[in-house]
Enzyme design. Structure first.
Site, PDB file in Angstrom:
ATOM      1  N   GLU A   1       0.792  -1.245   0.000  1.00  0.00           N
ATOM      2  CA  GLU A   1       0.000   0.000   0.000  1.00  0.00           C
ATOM      3  C   GLU A   1       0.821   1.291   0.000  1.00  0.00           C
ATOM      4  O   GLU A   1       0.609   2.162   0.839  1.00  0.00           O
ATOM      5  CB  GLU A   1      -0.964  -0.005   1.195  1.00  0.00           C
ATOM      6  CG  GLU A   1      -1.895  -1.191   1.187  1.00  0.00           C
ATOM      7  CD  GLU A   1      -2.796  -1.278   2.423  1.00  0.00           C
ATOM      8  OE1 GLU A   1      -2.736  -0.378   3.272  1.00  0.00           O
ATOM      9  OE2 GLU A   1      -3.560  -2.255   2.527  1.00  0.00           O
TER      10      GLU A   1
ATOM     11  N   GLU B   1      -6.099 -10.808  -1.321  1.00  0.00           N
ATOM     12  CA  GLU B   1      -6.945 -10.592  -0.138  1.00  0.00           C
ATOM     13  C   GLU B   1      -8.409 -10.519  -0.568  1.00  0.00           C
ATOM     14  O   GLU B   1      -9.159  -9.614  -0.172  1.00  0.00           O
ATOM     15  CB  GLU B   1      -6.549  -9.293   0.578  1.00  0.00           C
ATOM     16  CG  GLU B   1      -5.071  -9.244   0.941  1.00  0.00           C
ATOM     17  CD  GLU B   1      -4.657  -7.991   1.698  1.00  0.00           C
ATOM     18  OE1 GLU B   1      -5.538  -7.253   2.188  1.00  0.00           O
ATOM     19  OE2 GLU B   1      -3.442  -7.758   1.794  1.00  0.00           O
TER      20      GLU B   1
HETATM   21  O1  G3I Z   1      -5.588  -8.694  18.876  1.00  0.00           O
HETATM   22  C1  G3I Z   1      -6.340  -7.573  19.390  1.00  0.00           C
HETATM   23  C2  G3I Z   1      -7.198  -8.017  20.531  1.00  0.00           C
HETATM   24  O2  G3I Z   1      -6.360  -8.416  21.594  1.00  0.00           O
HETATM   25  C3  G3I Z   1      -8.096  -6.848  20.948  1.00  0.00           C
HETATM   26  O3  G3I Z   1      -8.969  -7.265  21.932  1.00  0.00           O
HETATM   27  C4  G3I Z   1      -8.903  -6.358  19.759  1.00  0.00           C
HETATM   28  C5  G3I Z   1      -9.756  -5.126  20.105  1.00  0.00           C
HETATM   29  O4  G3I Z   1     -10.022  -4.354  18.959  1.00  0.00           O
HETATM   30  O5  G3I Z   1      -8.030  -5.982  18.751  1.00  0.00           O
HETATM   31  C6  G3I Z   1      -7.232  -7.068  18.281  1.00  0.00           C
HETATM   32  O6  G3I Z   1      -6.415  -6.616  17.252  1.00  0.00           O
HETATM   33  C7  G3I Z   1      -7.050  -6.364  16.029  1.00  0.00           C
HETATM   34  C8  G3I Z   1      -6.437  -7.287  14.986  1.00  0.00           C
HETATM   35  O7  G3I Z   1      -6.962  -6.972  13.717  1.00  0.00           O
HETATM   36  C9  G3I Z   1      -6.718  -8.758  15.253  1.00  0.00           C
HETATM   37  O8  G3I Z   1      -8.078  -9.022  15.153  1.00  0.00           O
HETATM   38  C10 G3I Z   1      -6.825  -4.922  15.674  1.00  0.00           C
HETATM   39  O9  G3I Z   1      -7.543  -4.088  16.556  1.00  0.00           O
HETATM   40  C11 G3I Z   1      -7.292  -4.653  14.264  1.00  0.00           C
HETATM   41  O10 G3I Z   1      -6.903  -3.342  13.880  1.00  0.00           O
HETATM   42  C12 G3I Z   1      -6.653  -5.640  13.334  1.00  0.00           C
HETATM   43  O11 G3I Z   1      -7.182  -5.424  12.049  1.00  0.00           O
HETATM   44  C13 G3I Z   1      -6.468  -5.991  10.989  1.00  0.00           C
HETATM   45  C14 G3I Z   1      -6.143  -4.890   9.982  1.00  0.00           C
HETATM   46  O12 G3I Z   1      -5.519  -5.447   8.854  1.00  0.00           O
HETATM   47  C15 G3I Z   1      -5.233  -3.837  10.608  1.00  0.00           C
HETATM   48  O13 G3I Z   1      -4.783  -2.930   9.684  1.00  0.00           O
HETATM   49  C16 G3I Z   1      -7.356  -7.034  10.336  1.00  0.00           C
HETATM   50  O14 G3I Z   1      -7.513  -8.151  11.228  1.00  0.00           O
HETATM   51  C17 G3I Z   1      -6.728  -7.516   9.042  1.00  0.00           C
HETATM   52  O15 G3I Z   1      -7.665  -8.299   8.335  1.00  0.00           O
HETATM   53  C18 G3I Z   1      -6.375  -6.323   8.177  1.00  0.00           C
HETATM   54  O16 G3I Z   1      -5.729  -6.809   7.013  1.00  0.00           O
HETATM   55  C19 G3I Z   1      -5.374  -5.829   6.029  1.00  0.00           C
HETATM   56  C20 G3I Z   1      -4.154  -6.337   5.297  1.00  0.00           C
HETATM   57  O17 G3I Z   1      -3.132  -6.608   6.212  1.00  0.00           O
HETATM   58  C21 G3I Z   1      -3.679  -5.326   4.253  1.00  0.00           C
HETATM   59  N1  G3I Z   1      -4.750  -4.998   3.356  1.00  0.00           N
HETATM   60  C22 G3I Z   1      -5.975  -4.565   3.963  1.00  0.00           C
HETATM   61  C23 G3I Z   1      -6.465  -5.612   4.954  1.00  0.00           C
HETATM   62  C24 G3I Z   1      -7.789  -5.238   5.541  1.00  0.00           C
HETATM   63  O18 G3I Z   1      -7.674  -4.053   6.290  1.00  0.00           O
END
Ligand code: G3I
Length: 383
Positions: A164, A268
């Site tokens: 990105e 993705e």
């Molecule tokens: O692990 C913590 C957990 O302990 C906590 O209780 C919870 C509360 O919000 O958060 C958890 O972490 C989250 C993590 O995902 C695991 O679920 C984060 O807040 C959350 O921000 C994170 O989001 C991820 C996101 O990237 C972050 O940028 C998504 O799972 C993941 O699917 C997403 O993936 C991205 C690719 O890497 C790049 N392209 C876009 C794609 C979608 O956004």
């Protein structure tokens, strides 16, 4: 009569395949996604710790049965792999690699350099309080990439090296990497990744690549990396699509990247069925009936007509992938089933989306059989 027989055959075929998925049996009585496309491309899914901790064997059998490739949804990102400078943590990524190896699945790494989920120390001062500068950031990038790539050397097929870096209008994203290093951070990242693991494939990964301006910017990037003699094997088109994505533009991008002599991957993939909010009031939608109705309309299930629309969309998409199978090496879904998709929490938290091929009950959606049959018909027609 002929139609009735075909209908009955399809009905029972569908039932058997669904039943197999429910029971999670390894019975091979109907084609799976990975088998269907085995000669064309890998079919992958993003998984993570959550799935590995899930004790439902049906989920594991689904993952094993349908997918030939896995990627970590979060565990190989910099905030996980190097939460503190110089202290690496590979627990989550290693668990996924072990799991994939046991199931004979290919793993790809996501991702080495990304402005998001990047630990704060990367752009912070050094231990003497000296603010980050060009030299320090290059050293940190090199150490991070060397540390992660050498740990996974021989275990991952390739890396999303830079994720990105381009905005929707085709300009460089003004990330901290860019602010400190300019666009030079991209070739440096590719160079370091290749030095650390010369056998790994290297990818540039981004979303919204159906947009012509972003497409052109990626083409320029491929050319400039190649002109410097750097390795780039493929463009990862994230493919966070929706029912409203223009698939003609999407296909044009596949063609444009393939014409540059690189492979193309959908890295993705998901297809959102929910409206994209325009201006959102600063309110929690769960407390507002009006907003729930407008932005979270399918809380109690997906209406048949929307499911059919999604089925048509996915069939058209897979027809595109089949047409370009010579260039496409992998199609990976961003999640296994609707229940754990990130799209339930983005761009609004707590919605009920239905973006993948498997529903919350782990069943294949009915149109998956159509995707498989389309592929079988096309390959018969070629013979
Ligand atoms: O692990 C913590 C957990 O302990 C906590 O209780 C919870 C509360 O919000 O958060 C958890 O972490 C989250 C993590 O995902 C695991 O679920 C984060 O807040 C959350 O921000 C994170 O989001 C991820 C996101 O990237 C972050 O940028 C998504 O799972 C993941 O699917 C997403 O993936 C991205 C690719 O890497 C790049 N392209 C876009 C794609 C979608 O956004």
């Amino acid at each position: 009569m002929h139609h009735l027989l075909s209908f009955l055959a399809l009905f029972f075929f569908g039932l058997t395949c669904r039943a197999v998925t429910i029971a999670g049996s390894d019975d091979d009585s109907c084609s799976t996604l990975k088998e269907t496309f085995a000669d064309d491309f890998l079919v992958g899914a993003a998984i993570d710790y959550g799935e590995l901790r899930d004790t439902t064997s049906a989920l594991h059998q689904l993952i094993r049965r349908e997918f030939s490739a896995l990627v970590c949804e979060n565990s190989m990102k910099a905030d996980h792999t190097e939460p503190q400078e110089g202290r690496f943590n590979f627990a989550g990524g290693d668990a996924v690699v072990d799991y994939a190896q046991r199931n004979g699945q290919v793993v790809t790494g996501h991702c080495l350099v990304w402005h998001s989920q990047c630990p704060a120390w990367m752009f912070g001062p050094d231990s003497t309080g000296h603010p980050v500068d060009r030299e320090l950031l290059i050293r940190r990038m090199r150490n991070h990439i060397y540390g992660v790539c050498s740990h996974y050397r021989g275990k991952v097929k390739g890396w999303d090296v830079v994720n990105e870096a381009i905005e929707g209008d085709g300009s460089w994203r003004k990330s901290e990497y860019y602010r400190i290093l300019g666009d030079e951070f991209i070739p440096l990242a590719f160079q370091f990744a290749h030095e650390a693991d010369p056998d790994a494939e290297l990818y540039y990964n981004d979303y919204g690549l159906d947009s012509p301006r972003k497409r052109e910017a990626v083409v320029r990037l491929i050319r400039s990396l190649k002109a410097r003699g750097l390795r780039i094997d493929a463009v990862g088109m994230q493919s966070h699509l929706s029912l409203w994505t223009n698939l003609d533009e999407y296909e044009r991008s596949i063609e444009a990247f393939a014409a540059e002599g690189v492979n193309v991957m959908a890295t993705e993939l998901d297809v959102s069925v929910l409206p994209w909010p325009g201006e959102m009031p600063n309110a929690d939608i769960s407390t507002s009936f009006e907003y729930q109705e407008r932005y979270n309309p399918y809380r109690d299930g997906l209406p048949e007509d929307v499911l059919a629309q999604q089925g048509d969309f996915y069939r058209r998409l897979f027809a595109i992938y089949r047409r370009h199978a010579a260039a496409i090496t992998r199609v990976t879904f961003w999640g296994v089933h609707d229940g754990t998709s990130w799209l339930n929490n983005f761009p609004i938290r707590g919605r009920t989306n239905y973006s993948l091929l498997f529903g919350r009950n782990l069943l294949r959606k009915p149109f998956v059989e159509d995707i498989i049959r389309d592929a079988a018909d096309a390959s018969k027609a070629q013979k």
